[in-house]
Structure formats: C-alpha cells, structure tokens
Design an enzyme around this catalytic site. Structure first.
Site, PDB file in Angstrom:
ATOM      1  N   CYS A  41       0.839  -1.207   0.000  1.00 47.37           N
ATOM      2  CA  CYS A  41       0.000   0.000   0.000  1.00 47.37           C
ATOM      3  C   CYS A  41       0.875   1.258   0.000  1.00 47.37           C
ATOM      4  CB  CYS A  41      -0.905  -0.003   1.229  1.00 47.37           C
ATOM      5  SG  CYS A  41      -2.093   1.367   1.237  1.00 47.37           S
ATOM      6  N   ASP A  43       0.341   3.792   1.718  1.00 44.47           N
ATOM      7  CA  ASP A  43       0.272   4.393   3.061  1.00 44.47           C
ATOM      8  C   ASP A  43       1.675   4.769   3.565  1.00 44.47           C
ATOM      9  OD1 ASP A  43       0.136   4.534   6.029  1.00 44.47           O
ATOM     10  OD2 ASP A  43      -1.957   3.957   5.693  1.00 44.47           O
ATOM     11  N   ARG A  45       2.872   5.049   6.367  1.00 41.17           N
ATOM     12  CA  ARG A  45       3.368   4.334   7.550  1.00 41.17           C
ATOM     13  C   ARG A  45       3.928   2.957   7.230  1.00 41.17           C
ATOM     14  NH1 ARG A  45      -2.324   4.644  10.399  1.00 41.17           N
ATOM     15  NH2 ARG A  45      -2.812   4.059   8.257  1.00 41.17           N
ATOM     16  N   HIS A  97      -2.106  -4.009   5.031  1.00 44.04           N
ATOM     17  CA  HIS A  97      -1.872  -3.565   6.416  1.00 44.04           C
ATOM     18  C   HIS A  97      -3.196  -3.237   7.102  1.00 44.04           C
ATOM     19  CE1 HIS A  97      -2.524   0.869   5.807  1.00 44.04           C
ATOM     20  NE2 HIS A  97      -2.358   0.501   4.564  1.00 44.04           N
ATOM     21  N   CYS A 100      -5.948   0.172   7.022  1.00 44.72           N
ATOM     22  CA  CYS A 100      -5.774   0.656   5.651  1.00 44.72           C
ATOM     23  C   CYS A 100      -6.960   1.550   5.263  1.00 44.72           C
ATOM     24  CB  CYS A 100      -5.666  -0.526   4.683  1.00 44.72           C
ATOM     25  SG  CYS A 100      -5.391  -0.028   2.970  1.00 44.72           S
TER      26      CYS A 100
HETATM   27 CO    CO Z   1      -3.462   1.144   2.979  1.00 44.20          CO
END
Ligand code: CO
Length: 208
Positions: A41, A43, A45, A97, A100
């Site tokens: 992803c 993302d 993080r 994750h 998400c």
């Molecule tokens: Co995500």
C-alpha cells in the site's frame, strides 16, 4: 517537514554508506538483481524497505492504494511482467496492512470520485467473501478480516496472469500474502494456501 531537510538527510546518508563501503554507490550503479517483488500500500506508515529491513537493490517495489493487483492497471502489470520475466524474481509478496484507509473507504457508502473504480476492486472482494464477513459482528474485526481477504484475492489476481503462471510452472515462483500490523510493527504471514485455491480456479484462469 522542511524540504531542504531531505537534502541534508541525503548528504548524511551518502556519508554513512561511504564510511562503511567506499565503493557502495559504484557497486549499486552496476545493476540490480532483486529476488523479491513487493506489492504494498502507498500508506506513508508502511515503508516497504524499512519494515523488511532490506537494503537498496534487494527488493523490487510497487505501491498503490490498498495494494491492489488490478488486471487492467498498466502500472502494476508492467511492474509484475518486468519483475517476473526480466528480473526473474523468485518471490512475490502482496503486503496489506491493518488500518488501511483504502479498505476502510470501500466499506462505506460514499462517493469518492475517481477513487470509486479503484476501490470497487475491494468491494468485489467483500462480495466474494460476503458470508464470512457479514458473520463477523465486530466492525473492527470485520475491517481487519477484509484487509486479509483483500491480500488473498490480490495473490489470486497474480496467478491469473500469464507471466506468473509460466514462472510458476517453469521455476516454482512463490507468492506470499502478508499483513503489516501498524499497531505492533509486526509482519504477519497469512500463510495463504495457494495450491488449494489454485486447484479450484485454474480450470477458469489457466492460460496455457
Ligand atoms: Co493502505
């Protein structure tokens, strides 16, 4: 964060690498030979290299919202084909994750414009596993399970491609489904039983 700081960080990183090995960048520039393709992803993080503890040159990376392997997305399909056919990578990892935002958005009745067709892929995952998901009363647990099932379905999507089917037969390429738990930092192997899933669907998806 100040953008100038990034360039300072870069200078510091160069010095650190050269202090350990003065030929570091010289060697890095010779080419890449990664054994792993990571699809994760976007993302902020979930930084692929950091959570796996790998160095530049070790993993070929593709990231998009909710780690989707969409068969008509030219970007992920190009990455996949190049990694499998040219780089001859040995392992493909789909890493989702918990927490998400993409998966969360797909669980809501909300018009998100251009994101609608992208997130619809996750709604399709929900539809495929509706019985199991709807049986989970706790919303957070259902959300976590959808994250896992999304990873599983993206692994299945990988197997639908000619590149992976061919590599699977010729050199036993392996596909792994993982979830990164942001709350604990742990990488969890979902141990997806691909041979079993494959046995059920190959009559439909086989290209050879
Ligand atoms: Co995500």
């Amino acid at each position: 964060m100040q953008i100038e700081q990034i360039f300072k960080n870069n200078e510091k990183w160069i010095s650190e690498k050269l202090a350990l090995d003065q030929h570091y960048f010289e060697n890095l520039s010779k080419g890449q030979d990664p054994e792993i393709l990571y699809i994760g992803c976007s993302d902020s993080r979930v930084s692929a290299e950091e959570i796996m503890g790998v160095q530049p040159g070790e993993v070929f990376v593709h990231r998009n919202i909710a780690n989707l392997v969409n068969n008509v997305d030219l970007s992920v399909m190009s990455v996949l084909n190049y990694a499998v056919r040219q780089l001859s990578i040995k392992h493909i990892i789909v890493c989702g994750h918990y927490y998400c935002g993409g998966v969360k958005a797909a669980m809501k009745a909300e018009d998100l414009g251009i994101l609608n067709p992208w997130l619809r892929n996750i709604r399709d995952v929900y539809r495929l596993h509706k019985e199991e998901l709807n049986a989970i009363s706790d919303e957070n647990a259902r959300y976590n399970r959808l994250v896992e099932l999304n990873v599983q379905e993206q692994c299945v999507n990988l197997i639908k491609t000619a590149a992976v089917q061919q590599a699977y037969k010729q050199r036993s390429i392996t596909v792994h489904g993982w979830v990164f738990d942001i709350h604990s930092g742990k990488l969890i192997d979902l141990k997806i039983d691909l041979p079993k899933i494959l046995a059920n669907i190959m009559e439909i998806y086989s290209l050879e």
